[in-house]
Design a protein around this motif. Structure first.
Motif, PDB file in Angstrom:
ATOM      1  N   ARG A 319       0.829  -1.201   0.000  1.00 15.67           N
ATOM      2  CA  ARG A 319       0.000   0.000   0.000  1.00 15.67           C
ATOM      3  C   ARG A 319       0.868   1.257   0.000  1.00 15.67           C
ATOM      4  O   ARG A 319       0.502   2.275  -0.605  1.00 15.67           O
ATOM      5  CB  ARG A 319      -0.956   0.023   1.190  1.00 15.67           C
ATOM      6  N   ALA A 320       2.024   1.195   0.650  1.00 14.87           N
ATOM      7  CA  ALA A 320       2.937   2.331   0.607  1.00 14.87           C
ATOM      8  C   ALA A 320       3.337   2.630  -0.833  1.00 14.87           C
ATOM      9  O   ALA A 320       3.423   3.794  -1.245  1.00 14.87           O
ATOM     10  CB  ALA A 320       4.177   2.054   1.459  1.00 14.87           C
ATOM     11  N   THR A 321       3.567   1.575  -1.614  1.00 16.01           N
ATOM     12  CA  THR A 321       3.907   1.755  -3.024  1.00 16.01           C
ATOM     13  C   THR A 321       2.754   2.392  -3.787  1.00 16.01           C
ATOM     14  O   THR A 321       2.953   3.280  -4.625  1.00 16.01           O
ATOM     15  CB  THR A 321       4.268   0.400  -3.653  1.00 16.01           C
ATOM     16  N   VAL A 322       1.539   1.955  -3.486  1.00 11.04           N
ATOM     17  CA  VAL A 322       0.364   2.524  -4.152  1.00 11.04           C
ATOM     18  C   VAL A 322       0.203   3.994  -3.784  1.00 11.04           C
ATOM     19  O   VAL A 322      -0.082   4.844  -4.647  1.00 11.04           O
ATOM     20  CB  VAL A 322      -0.908   1.733  -3.788  1.00 11.04           C
ATOM     21  N   TYR A 323       0.411   4.315  -2.518  1.00 10.61           N
ATOM     22  CA  TYR A 323       0.309   5.713  -2.110  1.00 10.61           C
ATOM     23  C   TYR A 323       1.366   6.571  -2.812  1.00 10.61           C
ATOM     24  O   TYR A 323       1.116   7.728  -3.160  1.00 10.61           O
ATOM     25  CB  TYR A 323       0.440   5.844  -0.595  1.00 10.61           C
ATOM     26  N   TYR A 324       2.555   6.005  -3.018  1.00 13.21           N
ATOM     27  CA  TYR A 324       3.557   6.734  -3.801  1.00 13.21           C
ATOM     28  C   TYR A 324       3.023   7.002  -5.210  1.00 13.21           C
ATOM     29  O   TYR A 324       3.151   8.121  -5.731  1.00 13.21           O
ATOM     30  CB  TYR A 324       4.874   5.950  -3.885  1.00 13.21           C
TER      31      TYR A 324
END
Length: 466
Positions: A319-324
């Protein structure tokens, strides 16, 4: 031609999502705050709190807590994830933690809990010492170190088997360790004995199937056959239906990581989810959506993964990658922190953290080339917040500061870059330039002396010092 293929792929994914939305909605409606769709308690074990008890040497409290989770599992097999998550807390591969487990064992030599906890830790350290690359890229020394840790873990497991043989996590580790050591007979013995004690267990069957994948010398047929056998108990434990989707989930990951064919991979993940909601399949589905440049869909999938398993550091890393991708850098930072709170030094989180940081540095460099220094500095600053120990972020922010003639801030960033990476030639070179403005020649020479001591073969440094 590529544009037409991408359009058709997006159109196909859109149709597939429409066909499966109703099924997802139906399954989601059965999830309440306390139970998941299969009647299991939602996973709420606090990894940080348990780790705090370890690091503050509250060993007796740990013994009592672990025994309580064990008793709750013995009363209801659906509590198996709670007892597993409690022990899995000890899988953080941190060198400094060894002394706490040894003290715990020494203080309570007749209790099974410290031995089992240390076995989880030693197993994790075995993998950390090996590294997570392919076998062809792994040295003999790495394999030797891994085996050393796993043998020590096995010794602790032997003690547990004498003190508390009806412990589900004991058989979980036996399957994992013997699979890693390619001892397939012992692995099969472990699952057979474990299921004699715990015939309705999903946890043991899932880890056994994990090590029955083709990459572990198993096969999809073997996985499917094992999953079918488990359906005997599906009326008692409906979660066992998920096992029928395990081979499709694995195919999805193999296609996604092997050929990057996100459309085929997406189909496999959807088939897996058709058999029931598993958080890992939603991680895969989210990855497919990211490949299609559909971050909002990716976010929807990964949020569902976290709802199903709030204890998965992999889900938060994804999810951190998606938020990026969505430009929500603060939320990306928060999810990286949450993932590390669950499992410090976890390799999947480390990798995601590094990828996001490098992407932000690249984005910053794109702004830097266009002389948009404020935007570049903002992106480099986010990179530093997400991964404070990455030297390149400080170096490039220093470059942007330097072009703004903010030499004081530039100097601080160059020095921090060198502190993190004493071999970073470009940082020394830029620091040299900043110090020249104030004619600090002795300091410049001292810096190059330090670099040359570390890199005596680098002729560039002698030229700069001269």
């Amino acid at each position: 031609m590529k544009k037409h293929v991408r359009f058709l792929a997006i159109f196909f994914l859109f149709l597939a999502s429409l066909f499966t939305f109703a099924a997802d909605k139906n399954q989601n409606s059965h999830t309440d705050i306390k139970r998941d769709p299969f009647g299991y308690p939602v996973r709420t074990v606090s990894y940080p709190e348990i780790r705090h008890l370890l690091l503050t040497r509250q060993y007796q409290k740990l013994n009592v807590l672990l025994e309580r989770y064990q008793e709750e599992f013995e009363q209801d097999f659906r509590n198996e994830f709670d007892i597993f998550d409690t022990y899995n807390t000890f899988s953080a591969p941190v060198d400094d933690y060894q002394k706490y487990y040894d003290e715990w064992v020494q203080k309570y030599p007749d209790a099974y809990q410290p031995y089992l906890a240390r076995a989880f830790y030693l197993t994790a350290m075995g993998w950390e010492s090996r590294g997570y690359g392919w076998a062809k890229d792994t040295t003999e020394q790495q394999l030797k170190m891994m085996k050393k840790y796993l043998i020590r873990a096995s010794n602790d497991i032997d003690v547990v088997s004498q003190l508390k043989p009806k412990t589900i996590c004991l058989y979980y580790l036996l399957i994992k360790i013997n699979s890693t050591l390619s001892n397939h007979v012992a692995k099969d013995t472990a699952i057979r004995t474990g299921l004699e004690f715990f015939p309705y267990s999903f946890l043991l069957r899932e880890i056994y199937m994990h090590y029955s994948r083709p990459i572990w010398s198993g096969s999809y047929q073997q996985m499917d056959n094992f999953a079918e056998q488990a359906q005997t108990y599906v009326k008692i434990n409906p979660r066992l239906r998920l096992l029928k989707g395990a081979s499709f989930n694995e195919k999805g990951w193999r296609v996604l990581t092997g050929s990057d064919n996100f459309v085929i991979s997406y189909i496999f993940f959807r088939i897996a989810l058709w058999h029931g909601e598993h958080y890992d399949s939603y991680i895969g589905e989210s990855s497919c959506y990211s490949k299609m440049h559909l971050p909002k869909m990716a976010l929807r999938s990964i949020n569902r993964s976290i709802t199903l398993n709030p204890q998965s550091p992999r889900s938060y890393a994804r999810r951190a990658t998606v938020y990026y991708e969505l430009g929500k850098y603060e939320k990306a930072q928060q999810d990286i922190s949450q993932a590390y709170n669950i499992m410090p030094n976890y390799v999947t989180v480390r990798n995601a953290q590094l990828r996001i940081t490098r992407s932000l540095v690249k984005d910053g460099f794109d702004q830097y080339k266009e002389k948009n220094y404020e935007q570049a500095i903002a992106l480099y600053t986010w990179a530093i917040k997400i991964k404070p120990d990455y030297a390149e972020s400080y170096y490039w922010r220093g470059q942007a500061y330097a072009y703004q003639r903010n030499l004081e801030s530039a100097l601080k960033d160059y020095e921090q870059s060198i502190k993190l990476d004493p071999n970073h030639f470009e940082s020394y070179h830029s620091l040299d330039w900043v110090l020249c403005h104030s004619k600090q020649w002795d300091r410049i020479i001292d810096n190059w002396n330090r670099y040359i001591e570390l890199n005596p073969e680098d002729g560039r440094a002698y030229r700069e010092r001269g």
